[in-house]
Enzyme design. Structure first.
Site: not given
Ligand code: KIV
Length: 261
Positions: A43, A82, A112, A174
């Site tokens: 995202d 994501d 997340e 992260e």
């Molecule tokens: O959304 C994303 O690109 C991520 C990365 C920073 C791991 O979660």
């Protein structure tokens, strides 16, 4: 050959896992050609491609669009989709949205935070899940490193354990201290993928725009392998100069007057 969750599991502790984000078809095509084994349609697309201030502005429709574009560019690479902000608010909502990203072309889903019930529900429904702890941008109030106090480090360790127990096959760590990432990587059976988490994770992920040097801000823990923004500027200036001087398109037209193509 498209790798499966079990292949990444086997790589833990032996073969470093390379992951890059991807958002568009031509970039995905180059990443597949470079044999990057796993692409994340993150995202982050909202910030690095769409110009939003936060990943919270990204919708499931945006993600479907980008997952489908990346799939067209990388038909034989494992793609993680994501789940954007609040599309995983409870197990049922998460399942519906995860199915949308799978239908668009994703092989697995990332979300997340320590949402163990959501992860377990997706896994129960045969969906491969990647967890994400440490700095979690959807809910963070700043982009500073987290896990610097003993209690915050413990929280992140507990979250990583919870994510593994719930059935995730991989976890992104992260922007946390290197020693914390090392401890979590040693304690978990599933591979850890670091971003700003030091050299001891089982793999590393970079946002592709950061790696390309495309944009105007790059996190301090990222590396710019080139400066593509400068190249875009240079090409735009040269084209503009050639149009004004009438060199273009004359310089691509053959003597017979027909274009090269
Ligand atoms: O959304 C994303 O690109 C991520 C990365 C920073 C791991 O979660």
């Amino acid at each position: 050959m498209k790798l499966k969750p079990d292949d990444f599991y086997q790589m833990k502790g032996s073969t470093p896992i390379t992951m890059l984000t991807a958002y568009t078809c031509p970039v995905a095509r180059s990443l597949e050609k470079a044999q990057i084994p796993i692409l994340l349609v993150g995202d982050t697309v909202g910030m690095v491609e769409m110009g939003f201030e936060s990943t919270r502005d990204v919708t499931i429709e945006h993600m479907e669009y980008h997952v489908a574009a990346v799939r067209r560019g990388a038909p034989t690479t494992h793609i993680i989709g994501d789940l954007p902000y609040e599309t995983d608010i409870n197990p049922e909502v998460a399942l519906l949205n995860a199915k949308r990203l799978l239908s668009a072309g994703a092989d697995s889903i990332k979300l997340e935070g320590p949402k163990d019930e959501v992860i377990a529900h997706l896994v129960k429904n045969n969906i491969a899940v990647v967890g994400h702890t440490g700095l979690t941008p959807q809910t963070a109030t700043s982009f500073k490193k987290v896990g610097r106090t003993a209690s915050d480090a413990k929280r992140i360790e507990d979250e990583a354990q919870l994510i593994q127990q719930a059935g995730a096959f991989m976890v992104v760590l992260e922007h946390i201290p290197y020693e914390l990432a090392l401890g979590i990587t040693s304690a978990l059976k599933i591979p850890t993928i670091g971003i700003g988490a030091g050299p001891d994770c089982d793999g590393q992920v970079l946002v592709i725009n950061d790696a390309l040097g495309l944009g105007d801000y790059w996190p301090p823990f990222s590396k710019q392998y080139d400066h593509v923004s400068d190249k875009v500027f240079d090409v735009a200036q040269r084209f503009s100069n050639e149009v004004k001087s009438r060199e273009f398109p004359n310089n691509i037209i053959s003597l017979s007057g027909s274009s090269k193509g």
